[in-house]
Every structure is written in C-alpha cells, then in structure tokens.
Scaffold this active site. Structure first.
Site, PDB file in Angstrom:
ATOM      1  N   HIS A   1      -4.191  -5.472  -9.074  1.00 10.15           N
ATOM      2  CA  HIS A   1      -5.172  -4.475  -8.638  1.00 10.15           C
ATOM      3  C   HIS A   1      -6.564  -5.076  -8.815  1.00 10.15           C
ATOM      4  O   HIS A   1      -6.853  -5.662  -9.868  1.00 10.15           O
ATOM      5  CB  HIS A   1      -5.016  -3.208  -9.486  1.00 10.15           C
ATOM      6  CG  HIS A   1      -5.909  -2.095  -9.041  1.00 10.15           C
ATOM      7  ND1 HIS A   1      -5.663  -1.361  -7.895  1.00 10.15           N
ATOM      8  CD2 HIS A   1      -7.060  -1.611  -9.560  1.00 10.15           C
ATOM      9  CE1 HIS A   1      -6.620  -0.458  -7.743  1.00 10.15           C
ATOM     10  NE2 HIS A   1      -7.489  -0.586  -8.737  1.00 10.15           N
TER      11      HIS A   1
ATOM     12  N   VAL B   1       0.202   5.740 -10.622  1.00  4.34           N
ATOM     13  CA  VAL B   1      -0.498   4.788  -9.748  1.00  4.34           C
ATOM     14  C   VAL B   1      -1.441   3.927 -10.583  1.00  4.34           C
ATOM     15  O   VAL B   1      -2.290   4.450 -11.304  1.00  4.34           O
ATOM     16  CB  VAL B   1      -1.316   5.534  -8.667  1.00  4.34           C
ATOM     17  CG1 VAL B   1      -2.134   4.548  -7.835  1.00  4.34           C
ATOM     18  CG2 VAL B   1      -0.397   6.335  -7.780  1.00  4.34           C
ATOM     19  N   ASP B   2      -1.259   2.586 -10.504  1.00  2.00           N
ATOM     20  CA  ASP B   2      -2.122   1.636 -11.220  1.00  2.00           C
ATOM     21  C   ASP B   2      -2.136   1.901 -12.726  1.00  2.00           C
ATOM     22  O   ASP B   2      -3.163   1.766 -13.396  1.00  2.00           O
ATOM     23  CB  ASP B   2      -3.553   1.638 -10.649  1.00  2.00           C
ATOM     24  CG  ASP B   2      -3.566   1.218  -9.187  1.00  2.00           C
ATOM     25  OD1 ASP B   2      -2.692   0.426  -8.799  1.00  2.00           O
ATOM     26  OD2 ASP B   2      -4.425   1.700  -8.438  1.00  2.00           O
TER      27      ASP B   2
ATOM     28  N   MET C   1       0.812  -1.215   0.000  1.00  2.00           N
ATOM     29  CA  MET C   1       0.000   0.000   0.000  1.00  2.00           C
ATOM     30  C   MET C   1       0.851   1.275   0.000  1.00  2.00           C
ATOM     31  O   MET C   1       0.492   2.266   0.638  1.00  2.00           O
ATOM     32  CB  MET C   1      -0.942  -0.005   1.220  1.00  2.00           C
ATOM     33  CG  MET C   1      -1.841  -1.223   1.288  1.00  2.00           C
ATOM     34  SD  MET C   1      -2.850  -1.427  -0.203  1.00  2.00           S
ATOM     35  CE  MET C   1      -4.024  -0.120   0.043  1.00  2.00           C
ATOM     36  N   ARG C   2       1.961   1.240  -0.694  1.00  2.00           N
ATOM     37  CA  ARG C   2       2.817   2.423  -0.788  1.00  2.00           C
ATOM     38  C   ARG C   2       3.232   2.632  -2.237  1.00  2.00           C
ATOM     39  O   ARG C   2       3.200   1.701  -3.040  1.00  2.00           O
ATOM     40  CB  ARG C   2       4.081   2.249   0.073  1.00  2.00           C
ATOM     41  CG  ARG C   2       3.790   2.191   1.562  1.00  2.00           C
ATOM     42  CD  ARG C   2       3.274   3.517   2.078  1.00  2.00           C
ATOM     43  NE  ARG C   2       3.053   3.512   3.507  1.00  2.00           N
ATOM     44  CZ  ARG C   2       1.878   3.227   4.088  1.00  2.00           C
ATOM     45  NH1 ARG C   2       0.831   2.906   3.359  1.00  2.00           N
ATOM     46  NH2 ARG C   2       1.769   3.262   5.405  1.00  2.00           N
TER      47      ARG C   2
HETATM   48  C1  GRF Z   1      -5.687  -7.488  -3.006  1.00  2.00           C
HETATM   49  O1  GRF Z   1      -7.050  -7.301  -3.276  1.00  2.00           O
HETATM   50  C2  GRF Z   1      -4.842  -6.779  -4.025  1.00  2.00           C
HETATM   51  O2  GRF Z   1      -5.379  -6.797  -5.306  1.00  2.00           O
HETATM   52  C3  GRF Z   1      -4.824  -5.375  -3.499  1.00  2.00           C
HETATM   53  O3  GRF Z   1      -4.709  -5.523  -2.102  1.00  2.00           O
HETATM   54  C4  GRF Z   1      -5.278  -6.776  -1.718  1.00  2.00           C
HETATM   55  C5  GRF Z   1      -4.206  -7.525  -0.975  1.00  2.00           C
HETATM   56  O4  GRF Z   1      -4.701  -8.727  -0.434  1.00  2.00           O
HETATM   57  N1  GRF Z   1      -3.781  -4.599  -4.123  1.00  2.00           N
HETATM   58  P1  GRF Z   1      -3.702  -9.792   0.194  1.00  2.00           P
HETATM   59  O5  GRF Z   1      -2.853  -9.066   1.235  1.00  2.00           O
HETATM   60  O6  GRF Z   1      -2.858 -10.360  -0.911  1.00  2.00           O
HETATM   61  O7  GRF Z   1      -4.580 -10.819   0.824  1.00  2.00           O
END
Ligand code: GRF
Length: 207
Positions: A122, A157-158, A103-104
């Site tokens: 994603h 991003v994405d 998440m960074r």
């Molecule tokens: C997943 O839905 C992924 O696509 C998103 O964050 C979530 C991570 O889930 N980027 P996990 O930690 O792999 O269970």
C-alpha cells in the site's frame, strides 16, 4: 503451512493494473531463485498490463471479472471469482499470494483460508491513509514524510501486521503524481525484500 519451506515458494501475484510491482517481483525472483518463483498471475481485468507482462515472461496467468462490491450487493460474482481463483491456486500449488495493485477486496472466508499467506503493498505508511488515493490523502494532510507498507492481509481493508515500510520525503512542490512516482520506486524494493523476510523466516505472522 509456515515459512521457511525447504524449497522455493510458489507465488501467485494478483494485479488489476499496470503491473510494475509484478515486474519488480519477477526481476527479483527469476525461475532459478532458491527462495521463490512466480507460478501464477491473476487479474480481474482482461486488459491489465500485469497479464501482458506475465504472458511475455511465459508465466501462467488467469483472469475473471470481479466487480466492485458496491455494484454487486448480493456478493455472488465475488464468490464466483473466489471459487474459480481457488481452483487456480490449488492447480498451481500456490504457497503465497502477493496482492500488487489488486483493486478488489476478498471475502473474510477467502482470507481466513490463507492465514499469514496473503501479502499486500500500500502506498502510504500504514496505519495512515488507508483506502483509495493515499498519496492525495497524504498531501491534503500536510505531512512531510510518506512511503509504502508491505503487510499481511486480514479481513479489513489495509489492515494486518506490517512486514516492512520504506519512507520518502514529501517535497513542497509535490503533486499526487510526483509523490506516487517517488513512492513507487520504493515499492519496487520493498515488495521483494518483504517476500524474502517472510520466506527466510525473519518475519513470522502472529495473528
Ligand atoms: C501501487 O502503488 C500499489 O501500492 C497500489 O497500487 C499500485 C499498483 O501499481 N496498491 P502497479 O500496478 O504495481 O504498477
């Protein structure tokens, strides 16, 4: 460096949270697999499920705080994370980085050093619903199909070339949680498949 290699690729998985995609990658690529092995797990979160999963499987792991950009306007702590992570990546001779719920956001300098060698997953059909809460965005938009995308990471991003998408229907009684769970099942197939497509040379990065 380009793929295929004539040996198993060494993967580093970056994850901030529960680590179910890490699990799917570990299950698909055990240490004896001819295409890849997970050689390192990196997190910004000391309490992430991903770190405990790595430790349980005896995969080397490392963590270091990496605050969100908005809380660190001078960028110094992001630079610190990135330069320390680079040492880890070098030490473990990593070929490919897989972001799995990390998440960074990396600096453009970091991503520039890994062209075609950073993947992300994603939970939407990109380019639709980038950023946070993509399942909620899909429900609010009233679309009838969603899914997941594995793509190469670039500075935005994405953004970045798509490798693979898997679709799911959106049901009339779906909540954000039920849709996220349905997409997650597809993620666990999509990520290992996308890694195989890249490492076997079926997909090329064309920046
Ligand atoms: C997943 O839905 C992924 O696509 C998103 O964050 C979530 C991570 O889930 N980027 P996990 O930690 O792999 O269970």
């Amino acid at each position: 460096m380009s793929f295929p290699l004539n040996r198993p690729a060494r993967l580093a998985v970056f994850a901030s949270g529960r680590g179910s995609n890490l699990d799917a990658i570990l299950n698909a690529y055990p240490a004896t697999h001819h295409l890849a092995r997970v050689a390192l797990v990196i997190s910004n979160n000391a309490r992430s499920g991903a770190l405990s999963k790595a430790q349980a499987r005896r995969v080397p792991s490392w963590h270091h705080p990496f605050p969100p950009l908005s809380k660190d306007p001078d960028d110094s702590r992001r630079k610190a994370f990135e330069s320390r992570a680079k040492l880890q990546l070098d030490t473990h001779k990593i070929d490919l980085i897989c972001l799995a719920g990390f998440m960074r956001i990396f600096s453009p300098d970091f991503t520039r050093n890994w062209p075609g060698r950073i993947l992300n997953i994603h939970p939407s059909l990109l380019p639709d619903f980038k950023g946070l809460h993509p399942q909620r965005q899909a429900l609010e938009a009233g679309v009838t199909t969603s899914g997941c995308t594995v793509h190469f990471v670039e500075a935005g991003v994405d953004t970045g070339q798509t490798i693979l998408q898997r679709k799911v229907p959106i049901l009339t009684d779906d909540t954000e949680a039920s849709l996220a769970a349905r997409i997650l099942q597809e993620e666990h197939v999509a990520y290992p498949d996308a890694i195989a497509m890249l490492l076997s040379g079926q997909v090329k990065y064309s920046a």
